[in-house]
Each structure stands twice: as C-alpha cells, then as structure tokens.
Design a protein around this motif. Structure first.
Motif, PDB file in Angstrom:
ATOM      1  N   UNK A   1     -31.612   6.847 -54.294  1.00  0.00           N
ATOM      2  CA  UNK A   1     -33.039   6.600 -54.434  1.00  0.00           C
ATOM      3  C   UNK A   1     -33.575   6.333 -52.833  1.00  0.00           C
ATOM      4  N   UNK A   2     -34.564   6.940 -52.672  1.00  0.00           N
ATOM      5  CA  UNK A   2     -35.439   6.699 -51.396  1.00  0.00           C
ATOM      6  C   UNK A   2     -35.948   5.313 -51.550  1.00  0.00           C
ATOM      7  N   UNK A   3     -35.840   4.418 -50.474  1.00  0.00           N
ATOM      8  CA  UNK A   3     -36.286   2.938 -50.204  1.00  0.00           C
ATOM      9  C   UNK A   3     -37.742   3.082 -49.667  1.00  0.00           C
ATOM     10  N   UNK A   4     -38.439   2.311 -49.861  1.00  0.00           N
ATOM     11  CA  UNK A   4     -39.598   2.093 -49.227  1.00  0.00           C
ATOM     12  C   UNK A   4     -40.674   1.910 -49.974  1.00  0.00           C
ATOM     13  N   UNK A   5     -41.914   1.733 -49.622  1.00  0.00           N
ATOM     14  CA  UNK A   5     -43.351   1.706 -50.093  1.00  0.00           C
ATOM     15  C   UNK A   5     -43.532   3.251 -50.708  1.00  0.00           C
ATOM     16  N   UNK A   6     -44.480   3.493 -51.392  1.00  0.00           N
ATOM     17  CA  UNK A   6     -44.551   4.954 -52.075  1.00  0.00           C
ATOM     18  C   UNK A   6     -45.101   5.903 -50.816  1.00  0.00           C
TER      19      UNK A   6
ATOM     20  N   UNK B   1     -44.194   5.523 -47.557  1.00  0.00           N
ATOM     21  CA  UNK B   1     -43.088   5.704 -46.715  1.00  0.00           C
ATOM     22  C   UNK B   1     -42.454   6.902 -47.092  1.00  0.00           C
ATOM     23  N   UNK B   2     -41.871   6.712 -48.719  1.00  0.00           N
ATOM     24  CA  UNK B   2     -41.269   7.673 -49.341  1.00  0.00           C
ATOM     25  C   UNK B   2     -41.743   9.128 -49.018  1.00  0.00           C
ATOM     26  N   UNK B   3     -42.896   9.122 -49.425  1.00  0.00           N
ATOM     27  CA  UNK B   3     -43.701  10.402 -49.203  1.00  0.00           C
ATOM     28  C   UNK B   3     -43.532  10.870 -47.691  1.00  0.00           C
ATOM     29  N   UNK B   4     -43.839  10.194 -47.056  1.00  0.00           N
ATOM     30  CA  UNK B   4     -43.722  10.465 -45.455  1.00  0.00           C
ATOM     31  C   UNK B   4     -42.274  10.954 -45.035  1.00  0.00           C
TER      32      UNK B   4
ATOM     33  N   UNK C   1     -38.597  15.233 -43.828  1.00  0.00           N
ATOM     34  CA  UNK C   1     -37.300  15.927 -44.006  1.00  0.00           C
ATOM     35  C   UNK C   1     -37.703  17.370 -44.592  1.00  0.00           C
ATOM     36  N   UNK C   2     -38.844  17.792 -45.039  1.00  0.00           N
ATOM     37  CA  UNK C   2     -39.215  19.310 -45.183  1.00  0.00           C
ATOM     38  C   UNK C   2     -39.652  19.692 -43.936  1.00  0.00           C
ATOM     39  N   UNK C   3     -40.473  19.262 -43.188  1.00  0.00           N
ATOM     40  CA  UNK C   3     -40.815  19.657 -41.782  1.00  0.00           C
ATOM     41  C   UNK C   3     -39.255  19.968 -40.887  1.00  0.00           C
ATOM     42  N   UNK C   4     -38.481  18.936 -41.100  1.00  0.00           N
ATOM     43  CA  UNK C   4     -37.382  19.133 -40.045  1.00  0.00           C
ATOM     44  C   UNK C   4     -36.564  20.425 -40.532  1.00  0.00           C
TER      45      UNK C   4
END
Length: 186
Positions: free
Chosen positions: A76-81, A83-86, A91-94
């Motif tokens: 699971x991705x951690x952090x606020x919404x 942060x998770x979207x960013x 990752x997509x941009x990488x």
C-alpha cells in the motif's frame, strides 16, 4: 494478483529497481563523458559500443520490470492523498522518461540503417527507416530526456529519504527489503 497486499516489494521487483538505478547512473555518466571525447581518443569508438550495449540491456530489464510489476501486488502507498497521487504520477513520469531515453538512443544508433551490436552476442536490427536529421533530432531529445530522468530520479531518492527520516514511513525499507516490523533497522 493475490487478494492480500504484501508489506514490502518482492526480491525480483527490488533487484530490478536497484539494477535500473545503477544502470541509469552509469549510462548518464558515460554519456556525459563520451560527449567530451576527441576523435583520436582510444575510447571514442569503444565507449559508445559499451553505452549502447548497456542501454539495450536496460531496455530489456525495463520491459521485464514493467511486466513483473503488472502481475505483482504492490504494498500500500503511504501518505496523504495528494502525496500518493504525486508518487504515482512521479513513477509514471520516471518510466516515460526512461523509455524516451532508450527509444531516442535507439534512433540515434540506427540513424544510418545499421543495427546495434549488444556485447557481441546479438544485433538489434534497425527497424525504422531513417528520417531526415534522425540522429540530430533524436540526440537532442535523448540529451534533454536523460537530464530530466536523472533530475527526477534524484528527487525520487530525496523523497524516499524524506519519507523514511521525517515521515517515518516504510517506503524506503520496503524497497531495500527490510521488514517494517524490524525495530533494529530504525
């Protein structure tokens, strides 16, 4: 995909991640170094051969990495919404930059219609008909995408450290392979 999500990335994902990171650093460094070589430098012809061979290898590793990631459950991705979207966008941009750098490298290398010799083991054919100024145009895109990739990757590393040190998230430990419940790793 399994019904339950793992607490850390599996060994395959972690290994491909770190192998990719090392390859990007090495390829960027060697590419930058090669631009300063003179024609009579002994590495003038040999360095690009190594660079291309490792670049094609990274392309294969990236394809394996994406394929593995598509069939592997993510922790699971951690952090606020936000942060998770960013994180997902980053990752997509990488990946997009990684593929762009490799495709433009391929276009530079095959601009004269010749395939790319990979470590003397296999030749990747030139599949596209060369277009006008292919090497020059692809070279410019390659250079700027490589810089963008390295800058974004540095940001990626800094955010991983920030999540580990400041936020006390398991983000970095999950990619290193340290169990999040292991208190000796803090």
């Amino acid at each position: 995909m399994p019904a339950t999500r793992p607490v850390q990335w599996n060994l395959t994902i972690r290994s491909l991640h770190w192998l990719s990171a090392l390859a990007v650093i090495g390829l960027f460094s060697s590419g930058w170094w090669m631009t300063g070589l003179g024609y009579y430098d002994p590495w003038y012809h040999q360095a690009p051969w190594w660079h291309k061979s490792f670049g094609i290898t990274l392309l294969a590793v990236t394809a394996l990495r994406v394929g593995t990631r598509l069939v592997t459950a993510a922790p699971p991705t951690q952090g606020a919404l936000l942060e998770r979207r960013a994180a997902h966008a980053g990752h997509f941009l990488l990946y997009a930059l990684l593929v762009s750098v490799m495709v433009t490298g391929y276009l530079i290398s095959t601009a004269e219609g010749k395939g790319i010799d990979v470590f003397g083991w296999v030749t990747v054919p030139a599949l596209l008909t060369p277009f006008k100024d292919q090497a020059t145009i692809a070279g410019s895109i390659h250079w700027y995408c490589a810089w963008a990739l390295v800058i974004l990757a540095a940001g990626h590393a800094l955010f991983a450290i920030k999540h580990h040190v400041i936020d006390k998230h398991d983000t970095l430990r999950r990619m290193v392979g340290i169990n999040h419940n292991d208190t000796t790793s803090h």
